[in-house]
Scaffold this motif. Structure first.
Motif, PDB file in Angstrom:
ATOM      1  N   PHE A   1      -6.599   2.733   2.221  1.00  0.00           N
ATOM      2  CA  PHE A   1      -5.314   3.422   2.130  1.00  0.00           C
ATOM      3  C   PHE A   1      -5.155   4.410   3.290  1.00  0.00           C
ATOM      4  N   SER A   2      -6.208   5.171   3.548  1.00  0.00           N
ATOM      5  CA  SER A   2      -6.130   6.142   4.641  1.00  0.00           C
ATOM      6  C   SER A   2      -5.864   5.441   5.960  1.00  0.00           C
TER       7      SER A   2
ATOM      8  N   ILE B   1      -4.209   8.241  -0.384  1.00  0.00           N
ATOM      9  CA  ILE B   1      -3.830   8.398  -1.779  1.00  0.00           C
ATOM     10  C   ILE B   1      -4.071   9.826  -2.236  1.00  0.00           C
TER      11      ILE B   1
ATOM     12  N   SER C   1       0.851   4.036  -2.833  1.00  0.00           N
ATOM     13  CA  SER C   1       0.308   5.346  -2.502  1.00  0.00           C
ATOM     14  C   SER C   1       1.270   6.471  -2.863  1.00  0.00           C
TER      15      SER C   1
ATOM     16  N   LEU D   1       0.839  -1.193   0.000  1.00  0.00           N
ATOM     17  CA  LEU D   1       0.000   0.000   0.000  1.00  0.00           C
ATOM     18  C   LEU D   1       0.872   1.240   0.000  1.00  0.00           C
ATOM     19  N   GLU D   2       1.921   1.183   0.786  1.00  0.00           N
ATOM     20  CA  GLU D   2       2.792   2.361   0.900  1.00  0.00           C
ATOM     21  C   GLU D   2       3.435   2.704  -0.438  1.00  0.00           C
TER      22      GLU D   2
ATOM     23  N   GLN E   1     -10.322   3.674  -0.859  1.00  0.00           N
ATOM     24  CA  GLN E   1      -9.633   4.869  -0.376  1.00  0.00           C
ATOM     25  C   GLN E   1      -9.539   4.847   1.143  1.00  0.00           C
TER      26      GLN E   1
ATOM     27  N   PHE F   1      -1.407   5.662   4.584  1.00  0.00           N
ATOM     28  CA  PHE F   1      -0.880   6.145   3.308  1.00  0.00           C
ATOM     29  C   PHE F   1      -2.014   6.633   2.432  1.00  0.00           C
TER      30      PHE F   1
END
Lengths: 315, 315
Positions: free
Chosen positions: A211-212, A218, A190, A186-187, A208, A216
């Motif tokens: 990711f948050s 986006i 992102s 993911l990192e 989303q 990380f």
DNA sequence: CTTGCTTACGAGACTCGTAATAATT
DNA sequence: AATTATTACGAGTCTCGTAAGCAAG
């Protein structure tokens, strides 16, 4: 209690408690309607309507409940007529399918040919919209079935079942640096700019979030409603990368793009069909569902339908 | 189409396709029933019954569907009468609660006093049974609501919602070696003999599964249906240890036992209420549910009721 | 004075029950 | 021959529509 009385109730409510107009809509006389309503109230020994100076101005509390049930009962009786016609004219009719763009482009084309072969006399109508609006069409009676990713909203009046799962993939321009990383995190992902598309799809909107949550968030360039093909064009134009379903990528046709499977990172996205829970689906709709989701046990589905049918919405 | 015709259908099916008996049960004449059935078939332009040499021997395929819908419609109309009576005689009636032993002993006693205070004219009837049989009672109309742990069987005709969760605890005899271990593991626990009780509860049956899955199957001495209090007696008698809900253990009253919380190891057990999805619950039943599950949003529940099918924590 | 619900009343339809008929076991 | 569904027919009921009444804005 007779069905006519329930029809009168429904029509009075539908015409803002104006018996005259309801009678007109029912092609009958005011007094007849008025009398039947009184008879029903007398039989039940309870007031359904609130009367104010000889006028009906609203429903009593029990009236609201009774009207709800009456509507369910009427729908059921009308279902009987529908079912009978369905059996009489098997294989003749209209099927209005509401689908998202992706479903319409990448899923349905493989389903429809078999369907029209089996039901040559069923007219097909394809309506496009995001998951929420497609489901709304079904709920409103403007479509017979919706095939979409999970909508962000709940539709209590619909029966929704999963028909397949789509593997998520990262769509990147050819030669993108991420292609050299096996199973990027993911990192790592992102770190690049995203083309996102906000479509009323539950899983899409969760991506989303994911990711948050992992720290990380986006960076995105677009987030207006749009479809997968537009997103791919934007990706190809170098505006960013995007998370789409694996099946929307065709290496033959899209030489400017490449796909990275993300099934190790993200949940698969469900594709669901939705039909009205209170209406008996026509035989060809059931057949269509079977083509959509062959793994679905027909008996299990019918059972779910049974459970969903007795009552209706109208909350 | 009139309701009477649907009633006739129902009764004919209920009397094994013997119109004479159906007519008798309906306190009317055979010819009347026969004629109405014919009229309905004529109106729908489809055969509902299979006739063989002047006798009715069964339902046609559309007939089966139509009878199902007819029953739903009839239930709805009968619901109207029930609802009206409910409003007329608010707070008067009978509530039959089917519950498991543990629920009846450890959960309901704190609920009932407030209920009888609010509804002094509602008779209460408490029925005991394992989750499956308690739910069956509701499904069969012999009880109005079931309060149980999750049954191992599904009941599509019931609306089931969670009202609370019970923390699992290990009940051991006083001075048991496990008491000296902080947060014992599955492996450590599985070293002792168990008193298990097979009660038709979903979570309960999953516990043993969990031990097996982790490679430490439990050794049990009993597995016949029994209730928590018997299990505790057996534990106290030194026959083994047991997994029960935390709330069934009272250190004051059971000096021979001790409890070890297992919430870090096992899922909490859901306690659910179940009511018929196709019948409008009486106001006092709704009130009872509110007492059982105060956290439950009343509107969400009504919505689920309208939809007529469970809205479990499937998300 | 208009709008809108209710009461009154009569015509017509329809349900229902009795009786007769037909058909199968 | 006995049981069961259908047809025939007449009595009674009930719905429905017209017309008049009445209450409120």
């Amino acid at each position: 209690m007779i069905l006519q009385q329930l029809r009168y109730l429904r029509e009075i409510v539908a015409h803002e408690f104006n018996i005259s107009r309801a009678a007109e809509a029912l092609c009958t006389s005011q007094p007849g309607v008025s009398k039947q309503v009184r008879l029903l109230e007398e039989e039940l020994k309870i007031d359904i309507f609130v009367r104010k100076g000889g006028r009906i101005v609203g429903l009593t509390e029990p009236g609201r409940v009774i009207v709800d049930i009456a509507n369910a009962a009427l729908r059921a009786t009308e279902n009987i007529g529908t079912v009978a016609r369905d059996f009489r004219e098997e294989g003749v009719g209209l099927m209005r399918v509401a689908a998202t763009f992706s479903v319409a482009k990448y899923l349905l084309p493989s389903i429809f040919p078999g369907f029209v072969e089996r039901y040559p006399n069923v007219s097909l109508s394809l309506l496009e919209g995001d998951p929420v609006s497609a489901c709304s069409m079904v709920a409103a009676g403007d479509a017979d079935i919706a095939v979409t990713t999970r909508p962000t909203r709940q539709f209590p009046e619909l029966l929704m079942m999963e028909c397949c799962r789509l593997q998520p993939a990262l769509i990147v321009p050819r030669g993108h640096p991420l292609l050299e990383t096996k199973n990027p995190t993911l990192e790592q992902i992102s770190g690049y700019r995203f083309v996102t598309f906000n479509t009323g799809s539950l899983e899409q909107s969760r991506i989303q979030q994911k990711f948050s949550d992992s720290g990380f968030p986006i960076k995105s360039v677009f987030s207006s409603p749009m479809n997968a093909d537009v997103v791919k064009s934007l990706v190809e134009a170098g505006l960013g990368i995007a998370v789409l379903s694996r099946n929307t990528y065709d290496p033959q046709r899209e030489p400017g793009l490449e796909a990275i499977d993300l099934d190790y990172l993200l949940e698969p996205r469900s594709v669901c069909f939705s039909i009205r829970a209170d209406l008996h689906p026509r035989a060809y709709v059931l057949s269509f569902i079977q083509s959509l989701a062959p793994q679905l046990d027909r008996r299990a589905m019918m059972h779910a339908l049974e459970a969903g049918r007795p009552k209706g919405p109208d909350a």
